[in-house]
Design a protein around this motif. Structure first.
Motif, mmCIF file in Angstrom:
data_model
loop_
_atom_site.group_PDB
_atom_site.id
_atom_site.type_symbol
_atom_site.label_atom_id
_atom_site.label_comp_id
_atom_site.label_asym_id
_atom_site.label_seq_id
_atom_site.Cartn_x
_atom_site.Cartn_y
_atom_site.Cartn_z
ATOM 1 N N UNK A 20 0.823 -1.213 0.000
ATOM 2 C CA UNK A 20 0.000 0.000 0.000
ATOM 3 C C UNK A 20 0.855 1.261 0.000
ATOM 4 N N UNK A 21 1.917 1.268 0.817
ATOM 5 C CA UNK A 21 2.807 2.430 0.861
ATOM 6 C C UNK A 21 3.504 2.625 -0.473
ATOM 7 N N UNK A 22 3.967 1.528 -1.063
ATOM 8 C CA UNK A 22 4.623 1.603 -2.362
ATOM 9 C C UNK A 22 3.669 2.171 -3.408
ATOM 10 N N UNK A 23 2.428 1.711 -3.401
ATOM 11 C CA UNK A 23 1.462 2.176 -4.402
ATOM 12 C C UNK A 23 1.275 3.690 -4.339
ATOM 13 N N UNK A 24 1.072 4.232 -3.153
ATOM 14 C CA UNK A 24 0.840 5.671 -3.037
ATOM 15 C C UNK A 24 2.072 6.472 -3.446
ATOM 16 N N UNK A 25 3.253 5.992 -3.048
ATOM 17 C CA UNK A 25 4.488 6.689 -3.429
ATOM 18 C C UNK A 25 4.730 6.590 -4.934
ATOM 19 N N UNK A 26 4.405 5.430 -5.511
ATOM 20 C CA UNK A 26 4.569 5.226 -6.943
ATOM 21 C C UNK A 26 3.742 6.211 -7.739
ATOM 22 N N UNK A 27 2.449 6.297 -7.431
ATOM 23 C CA UNK A 27 1.565 7.164 -8.212
ATOM 24 C C UNK A 27 1.847 8.644 -7.963
ATOM 25 N N UNK A 28 2.489 8.963 -6.833
ATOM 26 C CA UNK A 28 2.855 10.351 -6.544
ATOM 27 C C UNK A 28 4.192 10.739 -7.167
ATOM 28 N N UNK A 29 4.935 9.752 -7.683
ATOM 29 C CA UNK A 29 6.228 10.047 -8.298
ATOM 30 C C UNK A 29 7.302 10.416 -7.297
ATOM 31 N N UNK A 30 7.317 9.767 -6.154
ATOM 32 C CA UNK A 30 8.281 10.091 -5.099
ATOM 33 C C UNK A 30 9.666 9.505 -5.401
ATOM 34 N N UNK A 329 8.556 -4.273 -11.419
ATOM 35 C CA UNK A 329 7.829 -3.480 -12.406
ATOM 36 C C UNK A 329 6.565 -4.185 -12.880
ATOM 37 N N UNK A 330 6.553 -5.523 -12.863
ATOM 38 C CA UNK A 330 5.298 -6.244 -13.073
ATOM 39 C C UNK A 330 4.329 -5.934 -11.930
ATOM 40 N N UNK A 331 4.865 -5.826 -10.706
ATOM 41 C CA UNK A 331 4.022 -5.464 -9.555
ATOM 42 C C UNK A 331 3.460 -4.057 -9.719
ATOM 43 N N UNK A 332 4.254 -3.139 -10.238
ATOM 44 C CA UNK A 332 3.754 -1.777 -10.464
ATOM 45 C C UNK A 332 2.617 -1.788 -11.494
ATOM 46 N N UNK A 333 2.759 -2.628 -12.526
ATOM 47 C CA UNK A 333 1.669 -2.760 -13.500
ATOM 48 C C UNK A 333 0.426 -3.317 -12.821
ATOM 49 N N UNK A 334 0.604 -4.313 -11.951
ATOM 50 C CA UNK A 334 -0.527 -4.871 -11.208
ATOM 51 C C UNK A 334 -1.224 -3.774 -10.396
ATOM 52 N N UNK A 335 -0.447 -2.969 -9.672
ATOM 53 C CA UNK A 335 -1.033 -1.917 -8.847
ATOM 54 C C UNK A 335 -1.794 -0.912 -9.692
ATOM 55 N N UNK A 336 -1.282 -0.606 -10.862
ATOM 56 C CA UNK A 336 -1.957 0.339 -11.742
ATOM 57 C C UNK A 336 -3.222 -0.284 -12.340
ATOM 58 N N UNK A 337 -3.126 -1.532 -12.774
ATOM 59 C CA UNK A 337 -4.285 -2.204 -13.353
ATOM 60 C C UNK A 337 -5.456 -2.284 -12.376
ATOM 61 N N UNK A 338 -5.147 -2.429 -11.095
ATOM 62 C CA UNK A 338 -6.198 -2.610 -10.085
ATOM 63 C C UNK A 338 -6.513 -1.339 -9.306
ATOM 64 N N UNK A 339 -5.889 -0.241 -9.669
ATOM 65 C CA UNK A 339 -6.111 1.005 -8.935
ATOM 66 C C UNK A 339 -7.507 1.551 -9.225
ATOM 67 N N UNK A 340 -8.300 1.750 -8.183
ATOM 68 C CA UNK A 340 -9.684 2.199 -8.372
ATOM 69 C C UNK A 340 -9.770 3.622 -8.912
ATOM 70 N N UNK A 341 -8.676 4.386 -8.745
ATOM 71 C CA UNK A 341 -8.653 5.742 -9.298
ATOM 72 C C UNK A 341 -8.105 5.771 -10.717
ATOM 73 N N UNK A 342 -7.668 4.611 -11.198
ATOM 74 C CA UNK A 342 -7.202 4.530 -12.578
ATOM 75 C C UNK A 342 -5.875 5.204 -12.832
ATOM 76 N N UNK A 343 -5.016 5.311 -11.810
ATOM 77 C CA UNK A 343 -3.754 6.039 -11.958
ATOM 78 C C UNK A 343 -2.691 5.201 -12.663
ATOM 79 N N UNK A 344 -1.863 5.882 -13.438
ATOM 80 C CA UNK A 344 -0.711 5.276 -14.092
ATOM 81 C C UNK A 344 0.574 5.703 -13.376
ATOM 82 N N UNK A 345 1.617 4.854 -13.354
ATOM 83 C CA UNK A 345 2.895 5.263 -12.770
ATOM 84 C C UNK A 345 3.528 6.381 -13.599
ATOM 85 N N UNK A 346 3.902 7.491 -12.984
ATOM 86 C CA UNK A 346 4.466 8.603 -13.752
ATOM 87 C C UNK A 346 5.934 8.384 -14.102
ATOM 88 N N UNK A 347 6.381 9.164 -15.078
ATOM 89 C CA UNK A 347 7.781 9.152 -15.489
ATOM 90 C C UNK A 347 8.504 10.297 -14.782
#
Length: 396
Positions: A20-30, A329-347
């Motif tokens: 959960x912590x990784x997901x929020x940091x990932x989508x925020x681009x930390x 990075x497969x896990x990051x795709x999983x988190x994005x695919x299942x994200x209820x807000x539809x967020x993508x990992x930023x560059x």
């Protein structure tokens, strides 16, 4: 062939100590987990090196397990502990000999060997308690199988930066062939002096924040981490739809300049998944921020996706976790695919485009999936022209 599905992963990396912590940091681009540390480089112990450090307190193994207590195995165990409910459910459903363990790693317990050899140089003998088994590349899988009391196939794959991705493909093969009902699979790698000095000798690292696809890119920040799934034919939120591999054997450490092997892997993954390139809504790039990798991958992606596809390179937040990178990075795709807000990992980069590279549609913080089915591709490219692309589908 059986369809294969992935459970929600357990993971930790420079972005955080749990999923959960990784997901929020990932989508925020930390990028706070990419830190400067000294003492890594043999030629200059005072030189600062930027690394993707796991800051979590890792599990302490009981006394009877101290011979297996490498940092790598403890990183792995920290990830597995996050999915123990699913593991126990899997053990209740399937016999122990029908559950496999397949992991990717490039370091195993090499840091443990570095410590032991340092002690040998100072004292003339290896320290008490040193066990060679900890540095064997197959140890993480054997350790986890022993820890969980599983007796199915247990092995590691070590193909440098494709190791974690190849582990998922191998796990799928075990299930589809009927050899296993379920496989605990993923990747784990640990920071160690061997890899940091090796990549520094190749002039592939930088003490600045890694800067993928930028005109100013100067190399890799080495990272560490672990990501672990359970793969089985039991329907779940995300399916491993396709995998494509190629081996162009262009050079022992440099990629083929035009990205022909990378293109072949992406095209093979699309064929395996039964999709065309317009179906892919997000592509996680290998994007190491080296001059040659980013140049060839940009060309390859532009060739396979002439109409464009949202892309990002997440190593700008984690560092390059080498043998664990493909699984992370497969896990990051999983988190994005299942994200209820539809967020993508930023560059994450400095925003200065390299005019010599094809312009790719880089994901911005807050960018979301387009409407419709969600399909993600993830690229992993390794030494020796070893190329692999995964396609995952499903989600919210």
């Amino acid at each position: 062939m059986k369809s294969c599905y992935l459970t929600r992963p357990g993971l930790l990396c420079a972005l955080g100590a749990d999923t959960d912590t990784v997901a929020e940091a990932l989508f925020a681009g930390q990028q706070q987990g990419l830190v400067l540390e000294q003492g890594w480089l043999a030629h200059d112990h005072n030189a600062a090196v930027r690394v993707g450090r796991v800051a979590a307190t890792l599990p302490i193994l009981p006394p009877a397990w101290q011979a297996r207590a490498s940092r790598n195995n403890r990183l792995l165990l920290a990830a597995v502990q996050q999915i123990m409910q699913e593991v126990e459910r899997c053990k209740q459903r399937y016999p122990a000999h029908r559950i496999g363990v397949v992991l990717g790693t490039s370091t195993s317990g090499v840091d443990h060997a570095e410590w032991a050899l340092e002690a040998h140089a100072a004292q003339g003998q290896l320290p008490e308690g040193f066990q060679f088994e900890q540095i064997d590349l197959g140890d993480p899988a054997r350790f986890l199988a022993d820890w969980l009391e599983l007796t199915g196939p247990a092995y590691c794959i070590s193909t440098a930066c494709t190791s974690g991705s190849k582990a998922l493909v191998s796990a799928r093969n075990l299930v589809q062939s009927g050899m296993c009902d379920a496989v605990i699979t993923g990747g784990v790698d640990t920071l160690c002096r061997l890899t940091l000095n090796g990549f520094t000798a190749l002039e592939s690292t930088t003490s600045e924040l890694t800067n993928p696809l930028s005109l100013n890119r100067a190399g890799i920040n080495i990272g560490e981490g672990a990501a672990v799934f359970i793969l089985s034919a039991e329907p779940g939120a995300v399916q491993l739809l396709g995998a494509g591999e190629s081996s162009d054997a262009y050079h022992i450490s440099a990629p083929e300049p035009e990205g022909l092997g990378a293109s072949a892997a992406m095209q093979a993954a699309l064929r395996d998944a039964g999709l065309d390139e317009t179906s892919i809504g997000y592509l996680n790039l290998h994007a190491t921020a080296t001059i040659k990798n980013d140049a060839m991958e940009s060309k390859a992606v532009d060739r396979v996706f002439p109409h464009g596809v949202p892309v990002s390179g997440t190593k700008g937040m984690t560092g390059h976790a080498l043998g664990a990178a493909g699984a992370l990075e497969a896990a990051f795709c999983y988190l994005s695919l299942t994200d209820t807000q539809g967020r993508l990992p930023p560059h994450c980069w400095d925003g200065v485009a390299d005019p010599a590279l094809p312009a790719l549609p880089l994901v911005q913080v807050g960018q979301q999936w387009r409407p419709g089915p969600r399909y993600a591709m993830s690229n992993s490219f390794a030494f020796g022209g070893n190329n692999l692309s995964l396609i995952l589908g499903g989600g919210a």
